[in-house]
Design a protein around this motif. Structure first.
Motif, PDB file in Angstrom:
ATOM      1  N   VAL A   1      26.191  52.017 -22.618  1.00 58.68           N
ATOM      2  CA  VAL A   1      25.149  50.983 -22.520  1.00 58.68           C
ATOM      3  C   VAL A   1      25.839  49.724 -21.993  1.00 58.68           C
ATOM      4  O   VAL A   1      26.693  49.147 -22.667  1.00 58.68           O
ATOM      5  N   LEU A   2      25.488  49.322 -20.775  1.00 61.67           N
ATOM      6  CA  LEU A   2      26.165  48.198 -20.126  1.00 61.67           C
ATOM      7  C   LEU A   2      25.211  47.023 -19.945  1.00 61.67           C
ATOM      8  O   LEU A   2      24.112  47.181 -19.407  1.00 61.67           O
ATOM      9  N   PHE A   3      25.641  45.862 -20.400  1.00 59.72           N
ATOM     10  CA  PHE A   3      24.853  44.636 -20.244  1.00 59.72           C
ATOM     11  C   PHE A   3      25.514  43.777 -19.159  1.00 59.72           C
ATOM     12  O   PHE A   3      26.692  43.427 -19.276  1.00 59.72           O
ATOM     13  N   PRO A   4      24.789  43.403 -18.104  1.00 63.55           N
ATOM     14  CA  PRO A   4      25.398  42.624 -17.020  1.00 63.55           C
ATOM     15  C   PRO A   4      25.527  41.140 -17.366  1.00 63.55           C
ATOM     16  O   PRO A   4      24.606  40.549 -17.957  1.00 63.55           O
ATOM     17  N   ILE A   5      26.654  40.569 -17.001  1.00 60.39           N
ATOM     18  CA  ILE A   5      26.804  39.109 -17.131  1.00 60.39           C
ATOM     19  C   ILE A   5      27.451  38.593 -15.854  1.00 60.39           C
ATOM     20  O   ILE A   5      28.631  38.826 -15.581  1.00 60.39           O
ATOM     21  N   ASN A   6      26.648  37.941 -15.032  1.00 64.41           N
ATOM     22  CA  ASN A   6      27.108  37.410 -13.752  1.00 64.41           C
ATOM     23  C   ASN A   6      26.185  36.253 -13.360  1.00 64.41           C
ATOM     24  O   ASN A   6      25.386  35.784 -14.174  1.00 64.41           O
ATOM     25  N   LYS A   7      26.276  35.806 -12.134  1.00 63.32           N
ATOM     26  CA  LYS A   7      25.508  34.626 -11.726  1.00 63.32           C
ATOM     27  C   LYS A   7      23.995  34.871 -11.713  1.00 63.32           C
ATOM     28  O   LYS A   7      23.207  33.932 -11.648  1.00 63.32           O
ATOM     29  N   TYR A   8      23.591  36.148 -11.757  1.00 70.35           N
ATOM     30  CA  TYR A   8      22.158  36.469 -11.746  1.00 70.35           C
ATOM     31  C   TYR A   8      21.579  36.620 -13.156  1.00 70.35           C
ATOM     32  O   TYR A   8      20.380  36.777 -13.332  1.00 70.35           O
ATOM     33  N   THR A   9      22.440  36.584 -14.177  1.00 71.96           N
ATOM     34  CA  THR A   9      21.989  36.802 -15.546  1.00 71.96           C
ATOM     35  C   THR A   9      21.244  35.586 -16.081  1.00 71.96           C
ATOM     36  O   THR A   9      21.699  34.451 -15.925  1.00 71.96           O
ATOM     37  N   ASP A  10      20.118  35.832 -16.720  1.00 70.27           N
ATOM     38  CA  ASP A  10      19.366  34.768 -17.391  1.00 70.27           C
ATOM     39  C   ASP A  10      20.110  34.403 -18.674  1.00 70.27           C
ATOM     40  O   ASP A  10      20.282  35.255 -19.554  1.00 70.27           O
ATOM     41  N   PRO A  11      20.603  33.157 -18.794  1.00 74.17           N
ATOM     42  CA  PRO A  11      21.380  32.766 -19.982  1.00 74.17           C
ATOM     43  C   PRO A  11      20.674  33.036 -21.303  1.00 74.17           C
ATOM     44  O   PRO A  11      21.321  33.296 -22.319  1.00 74.17           O
ATOM     45  N   SER A  12      19.335  33.009 -21.287  1.00 72.14           N
ATOM     46  CA  SER A  12      18.593  33.230 -22.526  1.00 72.14           C
ATOM     47  C   SER A  12      18.703  34.677 -23.021  1.00 72.14           C
ATOM     48  O   SER A  12      18.414  34.972 -24.184  1.00 72.14           O
ATOM     49  N   GLU A  13      19.115  35.591 -22.117  1.00 73.13           N
ATOM     50  CA  GLU A  13      19.245  37.001 -22.498  1.00 73.13           C
ATOM     51  C   GLU A  13      20.575  37.309 -23.184  1.00 73.13           C
ATOM     52  O   GLU A  13      20.689  38.305 -23.899  1.00 73.13           O
ATOM     53  N   ILE A  14      21.577  36.462 -22.958  1.00 68.82           N
ATOM     54  CA  ILE A  14      22.934  36.788 -23.390  1.00 68.82           C
ATOM     55  C   ILE A  14      23.069  36.996 -24.903  1.00 68.82           C
ATOM     56  O   ILE A  14      23.719  37.964 -25.326  1.00 68.82           O
ATOM     57  N   PRO A  15      22.456  36.144 -25.745  1.00 73.92           N
ATOM     58  CA  PRO A  15      22.604  36.377 -27.194  1.00 73.92           C
ATOM     59  C   PRO A  15      22.161  37.774 -27.636  1.00 73.92           C
ATOM     60  O   PRO A  15      22.762  38.366 -28.542  1.00 73.92           O
ATOM     61  N   SER A  16      21.146  38.332 -26.976  1.00 74.05           N
ATOM     62  CA  SER A  16      20.651  39.671 -27.361  1.00 74.05           C
ATOM     63  C   SER A  16      21.663  40.767 -27.050  1.00 74.05           C
ATOM     64  O   SER A  16      21.604  41.857 -27.643  1.00 74.05           O
ATOM     65  N   TYR A  17      22.571  40.512 -26.119  1.00 74.77           N
ATOM     66  CA  TYR A  17      23.576  41.515 -25.774  1.00 74.77           C
ATOM     67  C   TYR A  17      24.429  41.887 -26.986  1.00 74.77           C
ATOM     68  O   TYR A  17      24.968  42.994 -27.072  1.00 74.77           O
ATOM     69  N   LEU A  18      24.589  40.953 -27.915  1.00 71.74           N
ATOM     70  CA  LEU A  18      25.475  41.168 -29.052  1.00 71.74           C
ATOM     71  C   LEU A  18      24.790  41.855 -30.228  1.00 71.74           C
ATOM     72  O   LEU A  18      25.390  42.023 -31.294  1.00 71.74           O
ATOM     73  N   GLU A  19      23.564  42.285 -30.040  1.00 73.85           N
ATOM     74  CA  GLU A  19      22.831  42.950 -31.119  1.00 73.85           C
ATOM     75  C   GLU A  19      23.577  44.178 -31.668  1.00 73.85           C
ATOM     76  O   GLU A  19      23.616  44.380 -32.886  1.00 73.85           O
ATOM     77  N   PRO A  20      24.186  45.020 -30.800  1.00 65.65           N
ATOM     78  CA  PRO A  20      24.947  46.156 -31.352  1.00 65.65           C
ATOM     79  C   PRO A  20      26.058  45.721 -32.318  1.00 65.65           C
ATOM     80  O   PRO A  20      26.287  46.387 -33.335  1.00 65.65           O
ATOM     81  N   CYS A  21      26.732  44.616 -32.013  1.00 67.84           N
ATOM     82  CA  CYS A  21      27.764  44.094 -32.917  1.00 67.84           C
ATOM     83  C   CYS A  21      27.159  43.716 -34.262  1.00 67.84           C
ATOM     84  O   CYS A  21      27.732  43.998 -35.316  1.00 67.84           O
ATOM     85  N   LEU A  22      26.016  43.080 -34.224  1.00 63.98           N
ATOM     86  CA  LEU A  22      25.352  42.657 -35.463  1.00 63.98           C
ATOM     87  C   LEU A  22      24.889  43.862 -36.278  1.00 63.98           C
ATOM     88  O   LEU A  22      24.716  43.781 -37.501  1.00 63.98           O
TER      89      LEU A  22
END
Length: 238
Positions: free
Chosen positions: A62-83
């Motif tokens: 499961v890969l979450f993209p983080i680059n210049k096209y990523t919406d910053p508001s989406e980034i916190p949700s990427y860490l849900e598996p860690c939580l």
């Protein structure tokens, strides 16, 4: 009891090379056990994971993209598996994540959420350039990309040279690889003839080229840096 997963910062190679020529086996052990990753480029991340652990089923990733096209508001949700207690990995396009890399954004959020961040050993082109330069390894600064506008770039080059002289601080920066030759041309035009310049190109690759000389000497043998990942480093002595 804290049941959060850990966020592993996973270095990758700096180019097309057998990963275990430059990476420790600890990378393999971590990749074997992680299926969730935050990556700069999905295609190259999958290729890297396959080169490290060929038996790992790609559909499990499961890969979450983080680059210049990523919406910053989406980034916190990427860490849900860690939580939820799962370990995750962060991978840059090349080298170590979080340094001159958008992965720093997710790392910052991990700290805010109380997730343990674990950096792993691997090649950093910035530090390797400093190591090999012979310039000031006690006092240096990485300045990222210089301005694209010609006049602003020239002004910045002069500013960095002056800072190096005043603070005796070596200055490092990078350029988009297809503009490297133009950057080298500008450095030779704008810098004082006695200013030292280190060119660290294709670090860790078979075509590696690292050399430090004065501007005056560089003018006699200008290297072809076109499309080759390069760290530029300058230092002006009193």
């Amino acid at each position: 009891m804290d049941n959060k997963g850990k966020l592993y910062l996973i270095p990758v190679t700096l180019g097309d090379i057998n990963p275990f020529e430059v990476l420790p086996l600890s990378i393999k052990k971590v990749v074997e056990n992680i299926n969730h990753y935050v990556v700069e480029n999905e295609k190259t991340a999958r290729r890297f994971i396959k080169s490290v652990v060929p038996s790992k089923p790609q559909p499990d990733l499961v890969l979450f993209p983080i680059n210049k096209y990523t919406d910053p508001s989406e980034i916190p949700s990427y860490l849900e598996p860690c939580l939820q207690g799962k370990d995750m990995g962060v991978m840059s396009e090349a080298g170590v994540p979080g340094v001159a890399d958008p992965g720093a954004d997710v790392i910052k959020i991990a700290h805010q959420k109380g997730i343990q961040v674990v950096p792993l050993v691997g090649p950093s082109s910035i530090l390797m350039a400093v190591m090999a330069s012979g310039l000031n390894g006690q006092n240096f600064a990485f300045c990222g990309y210089l301005p694209i506008d010609k006049m602003e770039r020239r002004k910045k080059i002069k500013e960095l040279e002056n800072r190096s002289l005043i603070e005796q601080q070596s200055q490092l920066f990078i350029e988009t690889p297809y503009r490297n030759n133009k950057m080298m041309e500008e450095l030779l035009l704008q810098l004082h003839p006695s200013t030292e310049v280190c060119i660290a190109c294709d670090i860790t690759l078979p075509t590696e080229y690292i050399k430090t000389m004065s501007v005056n000497l560089w003018k006699k043998q200008v290297p072809d840096l076109h499309k080759r990942p390069t760290i530029f480093m300058i230092h002006k002595n009193n």
